[in-house]
Design a protein around this motif. Structure first.
Motif, PDB file in Angstrom:
ATOM      1  N   GLU A 173     -17.333 -43.763  20.244  1.00  0.00           N
ATOM      2  CA  GLU A 173     -17.631 -44.905  19.475  1.00  0.00           C
ATOM      3  C   GLU A 173     -16.965 -46.305  19.036  1.00  0.00           C
ATOM      4  O   GLU A 173     -17.436 -47.215  19.060  1.00  0.00           O
ATOM      5  CB  GLU A 173     -18.188 -43.940  18.009  1.00  0.00           C
ATOM      6  CG  GLU A 173     -19.290 -42.978  18.202  1.00  0.00           C
ATOM      7  CD  GLU A 173     -19.238 -41.991  17.113  1.00  0.00           C
ATOM      8  OE1 GLU A 173     -20.419 -41.759  16.509  1.00  0.00           O
ATOM      9  OE2 GLU A 173     -18.290 -41.808  16.551  1.00  0.00           O
TER      10      GLU A 173
ATOM     11  N   THR B 277     -20.225 -48.585  18.088  1.00  0.00           N
ATOM     12  CA  THR B 277     -21.399 -48.109  17.537  1.00  0.00           C
ATOM     13  C   THR B 277     -21.419 -46.653  16.963  1.00  0.00           C
ATOM     14  O   THR B 277     -20.931 -46.107  17.868  1.00  0.00           O
ATOM     15  CB  THR B 277     -22.693 -48.521  18.127  1.00  0.00           C
ATOM     16  OG1 THR B 277     -23.986 -48.382  17.590  1.00  0.00           O
ATOM     17  CG2 THR B 277     -22.575 -47.960  19.237  1.00  0.00           C
TER      18      THR B 277
ATOM     19  N   THR C  50     -27.887 -40.898  16.651  1.00  0.00           N
ATOM     20  CA  THR C  50     -28.606 -42.188  16.263  1.00  0.00           C
ATOM     21  C   THR C  50     -29.538 -42.749  17.356  1.00  0.00           C
ATOM     22  O   THR C  50     -29.424 -42.346  18.583  1.00  0.00           O
ATOM     23  CB  THR C  50     -27.260 -42.979  16.091  1.00  0.00           C
ATOM     24  OG1 THR C  50     -26.706 -43.727  17.203  1.00  0.00           O
ATOM     25  CG2 THR C  50     -26.369 -42.730  14.990  1.00  0.00           C
TER      26      THR C  50
ATOM     27  N   ALA D  23     -28.670 -45.659  18.800  1.00  0.00           N
ATOM     28  CA  ALA D  23     -27.921 -45.920  19.829  1.00  0.00           C
ATOM     29  C   ALA D  23     -27.433 -44.521  20.620  1.00  0.00           C
ATOM     30  O   ALA D  23     -27.277 -44.678  22.089  1.00  0.00           O
ATOM     31  CB  ALA D  23     -26.655 -46.626  19.492  1.00  0.00           C
TER      32      ALA D  23
END
Length: 307
Positions: free
Chosen positions: A42, A47, A60, A62
């Motif tokens: 991450e 992100t 998420t 992403a």
């Protein structure tokens, strides 16, 4: 910098399993190691990939996209390793195999000792469940499925037809009589297999192709076909059972088939594998063994006879 392939691989398993703990168990790593690898990825991607709460993890937006990429990376790496090893090595390593519960217990587990004796460097991780397993997401190499398969990303090989028979105990027929056609079943006690869609609506076709459907009822429903066997033998009612479960009972006279001129929509036994042109040698030899043994079983109806 080179991509962090380890973190991508760990994230792929976390995404598939929905849990740091389950992913850690699958990979043989500690939970902190798994958590740190995902956090490292991450940071690198700048992100968040997971929503973390005290009760559950979720991807998420992403993370959903990254999970697909991670799966492709892992598959590519596994394929590259397998191809490099296959040229010079005998089959070795672990094959993860998924099969339906009743079928696996009765017809897969008993033949595995023969396979393991023939391939001493291969191990089998057998997972039995009547619910359909996500082969790709849960990291299985091979699955056995008994169904009419819908199109999917999986590679499938149809092995044999699996007949579904309406059966009951001789004592039940002496007491209640024999149904001659599907509509007669409305007056009988019918035991239900809960994993069938519309379990209480049974559809049949005669040899001319005419269809007849009937809504049935009875005092027992179960999510495993073997769980119905004792009650059928005891004369509690009739059940639709696959031939691989009742073949021996019919041969021994404990159960009898009725309505032989009517058949339910056909289903078949399939070997399914994740997509990809290359299979490790350990997977290939297990598939070849299963095909050879299962298609020769006395309950297996050859495809040339299938409707």
């Amino acid at each position: 910098m080179l991509p962090d392939f380890e973190a991508w691989a760990i994230f792929a398993r976390v995404a598939a399993r929905g849990s740091f703990a389950r992913a850690a168990e699958d990979l043989g790593l500690s939970k902190p190691t798994v958590s740190k690898a995902v956090a490292r990825l991450e940071r690198r991607l700048a992100t968040p990939l997971l929503h973390r709460t005290s009760r559950r993890l979720s991807l998420t937006e992403a993370g959903k996209s990254a999970a697909e990429d991670a799966e492709r990376i892992v598959r590519a790496g596994e394929s590259a390793e397998a191809q490099a090893m296959a040229a010079s090595a005998a089959p070795s390593g672990t094959v993860r195999l998924a099969a339906p519960m009743s079928f696996g217990l009765a017809h897969v587990a008993p033949i595995l000792p023969e396979f393991l004796a023939a391939h001493p460097d291969v191990a089998v991780d057998l997972h039995l469940a009547d619910a359909q397993i996500d082969l790709i997401g849960e990291g299985f190499d091979v699955g056995l499925r008994i169904a009419s398969l819908a199109d999917s990303r999986l590679r499938a090989r149809r092995l044999c037809e699996v007949r579904r028979l309406v059966v009951g105990a001789p004592a039940y027929f002496e007491r209640m009589g024999r149904p001659e056609r599907p509509r007669d079943l409305a007056a009988h006690s019918c035991l239900g297999y809960a994993y069938l869609p519309g379990w209480d609506r049974w559809r049949f076709f005669d040899r001319a192709g005419a269809e007849e459907a009937v809504t049935v009822s009875g005092r027992l429903r179960a999510n495993n076909a073997d769980a119905l066997t004792a009650s059928v033998r005891a004369g509690l009612g009739l059940a639709v059972q696959p031939a691989f479960i009742v073949h021996d009972d019919i041969a021994a006279g404990r159960l009898e088939e009725v309505m032989a001129d009517w058949a339910m929509p056909p289903i078949a036994l399939h070997v399914v594998t994740p997509p990809g042109a290359f299979r490790p040698a350990r997977v290939t030899v297990l598939i070849d063994f299963l095909v050879r043994r299962l298609t020769a079983a006395p309950w297996a109806r050859p495809l040339t006879e299938a409707a």
